[in-house]
Design an enzyme around this catalytic site. Structure first.
Site, PDB file in Angstrom:
ATOM      1  N   CYS A   1      -6.015   7.682 -12.527  1.00 10.87           N
ATOM      2  CA  CYS A   1      -4.979   8.075 -11.571  1.00 10.87           C
ATOM      3  C   CYS A   1      -3.711   8.480 -12.319  1.00 10.87           C
ATOM      4  CB  CYS A   1      -4.701   6.880 -10.652  1.00 10.87           C
ATOM      5  SG  CYS A   1      -3.348   7.155  -9.524  1.00 10.87           S
TER       6      CYS A   1
ATOM      7  N   CYS B   1     -10.561 -14.651   0.938  1.00 15.54           N
ATOM      8  CA  CYS B   1      -9.969 -13.539   0.190  1.00 15.54           C
ATOM      9  C   CYS B   1      -9.124 -14.059  -0.971  1.00 15.54           C
ATOM     10  CB  CYS B   1      -9.148 -12.637   1.112  1.00 15.54           C
ATOM     11  SG  CYS B   1      -7.841 -13.516   1.976  1.00 15.54           S
TER      12      CYS B   1
END
Ligand code: SAH
Length: 446
Positions: free
Chosen positions: A72, A402
């Site tokens: 990126c 999570c």
């Protein structure tokens, strides 16, 4: 002693929770963004403190085994922390993070390989772009509100680029201001985009601190409505200080109040304020693993705690006698009820409220679960809830987590109170980030 500007050659041995490399120098840690465990690096100290230092990476002298070129161009963006680590190494790292968290709490169990994605890009179905004066539209740098302009993002749905470009153009042409955090003035704060990956439907929520002029808003709505597959355009007025993106003041400007999505054979409606897993392909993997661990025979009363829009409840219901979902956000419960009806599933009841209050109340009324699934937010389960679950004594407790640290803390507590942790499976819901999702199975000790 460290000095700002000092050059050091270091061997990186681990990562912080935020994904920074950690190395030792004279017994003190040095934190290096962009460095990986196994790298030999040259760094320049940017922040010198008596007991630690932060440093910027100057060059990699010897790369770690899993190092790869950055995918990126937005180097300052804090969104993906593991961009220079190849995907197999990321999956192994996540398994190790889970193992380390469990070991630190003195619990152990077989931990499977992390279940990864075949194609770990464009996986997100929800984007929250920040907007700042300029206007600039993008994502924050790591642990800051410094904005990095991002036009194309490799982990977001391609449609997000069209939508942000359109809002940018509109702000310029209509002289609509961006919100200024320092002065707490101005209009546009965030652009949230949700897409139903399987349905194709798109929702945009423009988050503003103050109402834009009606005429200007109409123009934007008209343009957004022309984006292919647009199903819902909403406005959220949020003038509160702090980091929350959405307030409860949301209204539909065009189209529907919800968008549709499909997971396996089930259909779901998702409203702007409801939690919905952000990686739909891996959500199917995650839920199937939770189903496998729940191992239902069809006769069980099941509790699905922290049930969101009822997704796990509706996966479980066809294999259970009855499922009770408990969720704190009323909008999500309303979605869950609609979703049950939409899928013609009738053996579910959704309760609005905090799990730590609702479960003791239901238990007092004589309701007992044979199997419990919990899927709490990052902080994990409240001890009051765990206490009631221990009294209730379900034969199986499936913990969807999570956050390995809160999972490990709750696992230690459950193991000290009559449960045994028998298996944990990490599922990669968030490629290129430090986030680890786990499905763990506890059974009642004999
Ligand atoms: N199981 C769902 C949602 C998981 S996210 C899914 O897979 O989509 C966690 C959910 O817990 C969110 O919907 C959040 O609103 C809810 N929540 C947070 N605190 C809660 C509490 N104390 N009691 C019940 N629900 C809570």
């Amino acid at each position: 002693m460290f000095k700002a500007g000092q050059l050091l050659t270091l061997s990186v041995h681990s990562l912080t929770d935020k994904g920074d490399g950690v190395a030792q120098h004279n017994g003190c840690p040095v934190y290096v963004s962009g460095a990986l465990p196994g790298d030999e690096v040259e760094v320049r100290v940017t922040l010198a403190r008596p007991r630690y230092a932060q440093a910027e990476l100057k060059c990699v002298l010897t790369p770690a085994a899993g190092r790869r070129p950055d995918f990126c161009p937005h180097t300052a963006c804090g969104g993906c922390q593991l961009r220079v680590m190849d995907y197999p190494a990321q999956l192994e790292l996540k398994r190790e993070l889970l193992l380390d968290a469990l070991t630190a709490q003195g619990v152990s169990c077989p931990v499977s390989e992390t279940v990864g994605m075949a194609e770990p890009f464009h996986y997100r179905n929800k984007a929250q772009f920040a907007v700042q004066p300029g206007p600039s539209i993008g994502f924050y740098a790591k642990q800051s509100h410094q904005l990095t302009e991002v036009k194309q993002c490799r982990v977001q749905a391609p449609v997000t680029a069209d939508i942000t470009a359109l809002v940018y153009q509109w702000m310029r042409e209509q002289a609509v201001s961006a919100f200024n955090e320092t002065h707490h003035s101005g209009c546009v704060r965030y652009i949230m985009v949700r897409d139903g990956t399987h349905s194709g439907e798109v929702m945009v929520v423009l988050v503003v601190a103050e109402e834009p002029a009606a005429g200007a808003l109409e123009l934007l709505v008209e343009q957004l409505a022309g984006v292919p597959n647009m199903a819902s355009v909403q406005l959220c007025v949020n003038d509160a200080a702090g980091n929350r993106v959405l307030s409860s003041q949301v209204r539909t400007l065009w189209g529907k109040d919800t968008i549709a999505d499909k997971l396996d054979e089930l259909q779901f409606e998702v409203s702007a304020l409801s939690f919905y897993q952000i990686n739909p392909l891996q959500t199917e993997v995650l839920y199937k693993e939770a189903m496998r661990q729940a191992s239902l025979s069809g006769n069980e009363t099941v509790f699905d705690l922290y049930s969101g829009i009822g997704t796990i409840s509706l996966y479980l219901a066809p294999f259970a006698a009855h499922v009770h979902g408990i969720e704190i956000v009323p909008e999500a419960v309303a979605d869950a009820e609609r979703n049950a009806a939409r899928n013609s599933i009738h053996n579910v009841t959704f309760h609005t409220g905090a799990a730590e209050q609702q479960v003791p109340a239901l238990y007092e009324q004589g309701l007992v679960a044979d199997v419990v699934v919990v899927d709490p937010p990052r902080k994990g389960c409240d001890e009051n809830l765990l206490n009631t679950l221990v009294q209730m004594g379900p034969s199986r407790l499936v913990y969807v987590s999570c956050n390995p640290k809160s999972l490990a803390r709750d696992a230690a507590w459950l193991c000290a109170h009559g449960f045994e942790l028998v298996q944990a499976t990490p599922v990669d819901m968030f490629p290129h980030t430090m986030h680890v999702e786990t499905v763990a199975l506890f059974i009642k000790s004999q």
